[in-house]
Enzyme design. Structure first.
Site, PDB file in Angstrom:
ATOM      1  N   CYS A  10       0.874  -1.165   0.000  1.00 14.36           N
ATOM      2  CA  CYS A  10       0.000   0.000   0.000  1.00 14.36           C
ATOM      3  C   CYS A  10       0.915   1.220   0.000  1.00 14.36           C
ATOM      4  O   CYS A  10       2.072   1.101  -0.351  1.00 14.36           O
ATOM      5  CB  CYS A  10      -0.902   0.024   1.238  1.00 14.36           C
ATOM      6  SG  CYS A  10      -1.878  -1.486   1.448  1.00 14.36           S
ATOM      7  N   GLY A  37      -3.227   2.997  -3.157  1.00 12.92           N
ATOM      8  CA  GLY A  37      -4.312   2.374  -2.422  1.00 12.92           C
ATOM      9  C   GLY A  37      -5.509   3.282  -2.320  1.00 12.92           C
ATOM     10  O   GLY A  37      -5.377   4.443  -1.935  1.00 12.92           O
ATOM     11  N   ASN A 111       3.246  -1.927   4.135  1.00 14.13           N
ATOM     12  CA  ASN A 111       3.165  -2.119   2.689  1.00 14.13           C
ATOM     13  C   ASN A 111       3.856  -3.429   2.371  1.00 14.13           C
ATOM     14  O   ASN A 111       5.073  -3.557   2.550  1.00 14.13           O
ATOM     15  CB  ASN A 111       3.854  -0.955   1.963  1.00 14.13           C
ATOM     16  CG  ASN A 111       3.931  -1.169   0.466  1.00 14.13           C
ATOM     17  OD1 ASN A 111       3.146  -1.914  -0.104  1.00 14.13           O
ATOM     18  ND2 ASN A 111       4.875  -0.498  -0.176  1.00 14.13           N
ATOM     19  N   GLY A 112       3.104  -4.419   1.906  1.00  9.37           N
ATOM     20  CA  GLY A 112       3.708  -5.703   1.578  1.00  9.37           C
ATOM     21  C   GLY A 112       2.771  -6.855   1.855  1.00  9.37           C
ATOM     22  O   GLY A 112       1.550  -6.700   1.907  1.00  9.37           O
ATOM     23  N   TYR A 251       4.717  -0.002 -13.330  1.00 13.75           N
ATOM     24  CA  TYR A 251       3.318   0.376 -13.135  1.00 13.75           C
ATOM     25  C   TYR A 251       3.032   1.101 -11.828  1.00 13.75           C
ATOM     26  O   TYR A 251       2.363   2.131 -11.819  1.00 13.75           O
ATOM     27  CB  TYR A 251       2.458  -0.904 -13.211  1.00 13.75           C
ATOM     28  CG  TYR A 251       0.999  -0.719 -12.924  1.00 13.75           C
ATOM     29  CD1 TYR A 251       0.125  -0.254 -13.900  1.00 13.75           C
ATOM     30  CD2 TYR A 251       0.470  -1.032 -11.667  1.00 13.75           C
ATOM     31  CE1 TYR A 251      -1.228  -0.090 -13.634  1.00 13.75           C
ATOM     32  CE2 TYR A 251      -0.878  -0.870 -11.401  1.00 13.75           C
ATOM     33  CZ  TYR A 251      -1.725  -0.410 -12.382  1.00 13.75           C
ATOM     34  OH  TYR A 251      -3.053  -0.246 -12.114  1.00 13.75           O
ATOM     35  N   ASP A 355       0.944  -1.063 -20.118  1.00  9.19           N
ATOM     36  CA  ASP A 355       1.991  -1.519 -19.201  1.00  9.19           C
ATOM     37  C   ASP A 355       2.026  -3.034 -19.077  1.00  9.19           C
ATOM     38  O   ASP A 355       3.097  -3.624 -18.916  1.00  9.19           O
ATOM     39  CB  ASP A 355       1.807  -0.882 -17.820  1.00  9.19           C
ATOM     40  CG  ASP A 355       0.419  -1.109 -17.255  1.00  9.19           C
ATOM     41  OD1 ASP A 355       0.183  -2.171 -16.663  1.00  9.19           O
ATOM     42  OD2 ASP A 355      -0.432  -0.216 -17.402  1.00  9.19           O
ATOM     43  N   CYS A 445       7.146 -12.976 -11.296  1.00  5.10           N
ATOM     44  CA  CYS A 445       5.871 -13.028 -12.018  1.00  5.10           C
ATOM     45  C   CYS A 445       6.079 -13.344 -13.500  1.00  5.10           C
ATOM     46  O   CYS A 445       5.156 -13.784 -14.179  1.00  5.10           O
ATOM     47  CB  CYS A 445       5.089 -11.740 -11.836  1.00  5.10           C
ATOM     48  SG  CYS A 445       5.990 -10.241 -12.274  1.00  5.10           S
TER      49      CYS A 445
END
Length: 477
Positions: A10, A37, A111-112, A251, A355, A445
């Protein structure tokens, strides 16, 4: 193009500034980080004696007003914008979260994503700790409270050794501010100075710019910083491997932010140039899907010599709303976000830059929109390699069986989305554009090579047990 495809958790902020209105500064810093967020926002403050917190569902501008900010007094603050990864989108999960154990109280913003959160929660529950949310953030907070050691630094170090996953944290006690970044440095966290006496922690440098703070440096992977009336103290720890999320460059982060010395706009411009080198095509116009692909479209145009134009206009006020559209409006789908310019694209061959493609559900609609507006051909060019594996480090992009590149070949994806041609940026081309060493990034990814073992997470998602005969269209329904 699929603008809600990533729910990245976030944006975090932390400010220690005795001579400033820290709640107001945190508000404007969160405003700059709104893109990270949109589900909830919150600020906690401390004055040396007491913690106060205000957190609600909605955008920063919806959550705070003059009255709520005036009640957040003190000289220390942390703030948070949230997209949910662990924990559903409910008010009880809005951050910062305050946890207590006896006389010890901390507020925490995260954040994570923590891979072993459930195991740790079970352990802590057995020790008598209670949980009021379904977030891994509360697990981190209670783990710190329960940790052995003298003082907060030892407790935080202990927690860091127990946690598996990605985390950039801002933490606050009654009189101290802490910044914490995981050993791999997956999520960004930077340090700034304000007016000579104050310090700012933020997910991105753009937040520093918006409140008049000067960038000092990035918090290093594995590092803890402590800020108090004694100044700033750093507690670095040795790390084995860096795994910065490359999607920050593609992104997530704003184009005016700088990460690892690289301006995001320049990186995305370079992605477009290399994409033109790797996948050239004859066309009349280059169009970037606003706003995340704008810089890459400029790069593609510069390298290819094809004219750049705005062929899609974005409704910049489409975001989180509490007003549900009726069915007729809902059926318009992507037209709520984008409107084509028929007079510009009619009878033209178009290179459309985006993107990434994740599930492949929105991309066909935009291509259809352009062709309906008169485009003869639409050549799709993507600034990321094919996404074939899910993320377990704070990005709710999809499970593997939902990822179109895990189910179809590139020619099959081209046909599915209705493009006349399709080209993805290569992994090597992406790394070249970012212009930093390849081995400092997490590329899982694209490659499936995760920086830490994730088999337990994959088993929980049933990734090895999805029926192979199930068609992608059925899965998407």
């Amino acid at each position: 193009m699929e603008k809600r495809k990533f729910h990245e958790s976030c944006g975090v902020v932390g400010i220690y500034a005795p001579d400033e209105d820290v709640a107001r500064l945190t508000f404007f810093a969160l405003f700059a980080l709104q893109h990270r967020g949109q589900e909830s926002s919150g600020i906690a403050t401390a004055d040396g004696k007491k913690l106060r917190v205000h957190a609600r569902m909605g955008l920063v501008s919806q959550v705070f007003n003059e009255e709520s900010l005036s009640q957040l007094t003190g000289h220390i603050a942390i703030g948070h914008n949230r997209y949910s990864t662990k924990g559903s989108s409910r008010i009880c999960n809005a951050q910062p979260i305050v946890v207590s154990n006896g006389s010890d109280t901390i507020a925490i913003a995260h954040n994570g994503n923590i891979l072993n959160a459930e195991t740790l929660q079970q352990e802590l529950t057995g020790q008598g700790y209670t949980f009021n949310t379904s977030t891994d953030t509360e697990v981190i907070g209670n783990l710190i409270l329960s940790a052995p050691g003298n003082g907060w630094i030892e407790k935080i170090k202990y927690a860091m050794r127990r946690i598996k996953g990605a985390y950039s944290l801002t933490l606050m006690t009654n009189d101290r501010l802490f910044g914490v970044r995981d050993f791999m440095g997956v999520r960004p966290l930077c340090l700034g100075g304000i007016n000579g006496r104050g310090w700012v922690l933020a997910s991105e440098t753009c937040a520093l710019d918006h409140i008049g703070a000067n960038f000092v440096r990035e918090i290093e992977p594995g590092e803890i910083v402590s800020i108090s009336e004694n100044g700033i103290e750093s507690y670095p720890q040795e790390t084995d491997k860096k795994a910065l999320c490359i999607f920050e460059y593609i992104y997530f982060a704003r184009p005016d932010s700088v990460i690892n010395g690289r301006l995001l706009y320049s990186a995305r411009l370079a992605m477009g140039k290399i994409l033109a080198e790797e996948h050239p095509v004859k066309a009349d116009l280059v169009i970037g899907v606003p706003d995340s692909a704008t810089a890459a479209a400029v790069g593609y145009s510069l390298e290819s010599g094809i004219s750049l134009t705005e062929g899609l206009i974005k409704n910049r006020y489409v975001g989180r709303t509490f007003i549900e559209p009726d069915q007729r409006i809902r059926d318009l789908g992507v037209q709520l976000k984008f409107n084509p310019l028929p007079q510009i694209i009619d009878n033209k061959d178009v290179v459309l830059i985006d993107d990434s493609i994740v599930r492949g559900t929105t991309t066909p609609k935009v291509i259809k929109l352009l062709k309906k507006a008169g485009a003869k051909k639409v050549h799709m060019r993507i600034c990321a390699p094919p996404i074939s594996y899910p993320c377990f480090f704070g990005v709710d992009m999809a499970t593997r069986w939902e990822l179109i590149a895990a189910q179809k070949t590139i020619p099959e994806i081209r046909d599915f989305i209705g493009a006349d041609s399709l080209g993805y940026l290569s992994v090597d081309g992406l790394v070249k554009a970012v212009d930093l060493p390849k081995d400092i990034f997490c590329l899982a990814c694209f490659t499936g090579d995760y920086p830490v073992p994730v088999q337990m997470e994959m088993d929980k998602l049933g990734l090895e047990t999805q029926p192979p005969e199930l068609a992608l269209g059925e899965r998407q329904r």
